[in-house]
Design an enzyme around this catalytic site. Sequence first.
Site, short mmCIF file in Angstrom:
data_model
loop_
_atom_site.label_atom_id
_atom_site.label_comp_id
_atom_site.label_asym_id
_atom_site.label_seq_id
_atom_site.Cartn_x
_atom_site.Cartn_y
_atom_site.Cartn_z
N ARG A 105 1.04 -1.03 0.07
CA ARG A 105 0.04 0.21 0.01
C ARG A 105 0.88 1.13 0.04
NH1 ARG A 105 -5.33 1.50 3.45
NH2 ARG A 105 -6.15 0.07 1.85
N HIS A 132 -7.23 0.81 -6.43
CA HIS A 132 -7.46 -0.09 -5.32
C HIS A 132 -8.32 -1.34 -6.02
CE1 HIS A 132 -7.86 -1.36 -1.23
NE2 HIS A 132 -8.89 -0.42 -0.85
N GLN A 135 -10.03 -3.92 -3.52
CA GLN A 135 -11.32 -3.43 -3.06
C GLN A 135 -12.43 -3.75 -4.03
OE1 GLN A 135 -12.08 -2.15 0.45
NE2 GLN A 135 -14.00 -2.77 -0.56
N ASP A 221 -17.17 7.24 -1.74
CA ASP A 221 -16.08 7.02 -0.88
C ASP A 221 -15.54 8.47 -0.23
OD1 ASP A 221 -13.41 6.05 0.04
OD2 ASP A 221 -12.63 6.06 -1.81
N CYS A 261 -16.33 1.36 0.41
CA CYS A 261 -15.16 0.55 0.86
C CYS A 261 -14.75 0.94 2.50
CB CYS A 261 -14.13 0.98 -0.02
SG CYS A 261 -13.22 2.38 0.13
N ARG A 289 -13.26 -8.76 1.48
CA ARG A 289 -12.09 -8.60 1.46
C ARG A 289 -10.95 -9.86 1.44
NH1 ARG A 289 -9.79 -3.33 1.50
NH2 ARG A 289 -8.11 -4.56 0.70
N1 NVA Z 1 -9.85 6.56 -1.46
C1 NVA Z 1 -9.51 6.12 -0.18
C2 NVA Z 1 -9.64 4.83 0.12
C3 NVA Z 1 -9.55 4.13 1.33
C4 NVA Z 1 -9.40 2.85 1.46
C5 NVA Z 1 -8.12 6.65 0.07
O1 NVA Z 1 -7.38 6.31 -0.80
O2 NVA Z 1 -7.73 6.95 1.27
N1 CP Z 2 -11.32 -0.14 2.47
C1 CP Z 2 -9.84 -0.35 2.89
O1 CP Z 2 -8.90 -0.37 2.11
O2 CP Z 2 -9.84 -0.01 4.24
P1 CP Z 2 -8.41 0.16 5.00
O3 CP Z 2 -7.94 1.57 4.60
O4 CP Z 2 -8.84 0.12 6.51
O5 CP Z 2 -7.48 -1.14 4.72
#
Ligand code: NVA
Ligand code: CP
Length: 308
Positions: A105, A132, A135, A221, A261, A289
């Site tokens: 990540r 992502h 997800q 989101d 998500c 997930r």
């Molecule tokens: N769009 C959000 C998703 C978090 C799971 C982010 O990138 O922070």
């Molecule tokens: N939806 C998602 O990826 O959640 P986290 O940021 O908690 O991993």
Amino acid sequence: MMSIRHFLQFKDFSREEHQYLFDRSRWIKNQFKSYQQYWPLTDRTLVMIFEKASTRTRLSFEAGMHQLGGSAIYLNTRDSQLGRGEPVEDAAQVISRMSDLVMIRTFEQDIIERFAANSRVPVINGLTNEYHPCQILADIFTYIEHRGCIQGKTVAWVGDANNMCNTWLQAAQVLDFKVHVSTPPGYELNPELIAGVDPAHYAVFADPMDACRGADLVTTDVWTSMGFEAENEARIKAFADWCVDGDMMRVAHPEAVFMHCLPAHRGEEVTAEVIDGPQSVVWDEAENRLHVQKALMEYLLLGRLETK
Ligand code: NVA
Ligand code: CP
């Protein structure tokens, strides 16, 4: 010997491979729910690298690897050399010599692409600024569980044209459905990030109500994604009308489901009425997930197995 595959974007897998993963996820989930031990990845090690915060991604990958008989190691920028300027190419060489699978990540997609190019083992995108894919695997599996095949259906995306939105569009191209996108002015889709998505698979609407009209799935989101915190104040103003509420759900298809998500902010991108209401499937979505990523890890390490 199978050549190394990575899962860096949703479109890295064909429609047929995604279909296999959904079938396999169902089988793996059933095994888990009936307390059947299933350890195909005994002695395998997953390294998880987090340059951003996470609850679901860490938990689902770590628990998932454990449930498949393997082990998972958590690394973050703060406690490793990754935050101290070691080149990503060097990190990839070393980490992939000591492990069987890597999940990352991070910020720019370029980082994960460079890591994968120097890795001896499969690499999974656990979220970048741009995409992502894990997800969206879970989201589509959840849709299939609740409503059946997603082909030909319409997904309404309300809010930021972010990593989730870009991945939905890639999925629409691969799996043949349509996304109705409504973003505030100034936060529109970036054509470079959805390159290869045929315009037949998405439509842009100025008014989020129009995006939701007749949709089979409504989703949103956070207004401010990780890494964009400096823009938070401006975004709160710009996104005020992009809150999924009861009126938007009422113009959607009567059987429409709502997804997010998570983490969610009630009163910002979604009302409590919607996310805690009867059309919301967010808890199944979060749980899934675990199941889809177990299928993904199994596929990347063992290839296609027969689903009984
Ligand atoms: N769009 C959000 C998703 C978090 C799971 C982010 O990138 O922070
Ligand atoms: N939806 C998602 O990826 O959640 P986290 O940021 O908690 O991993």
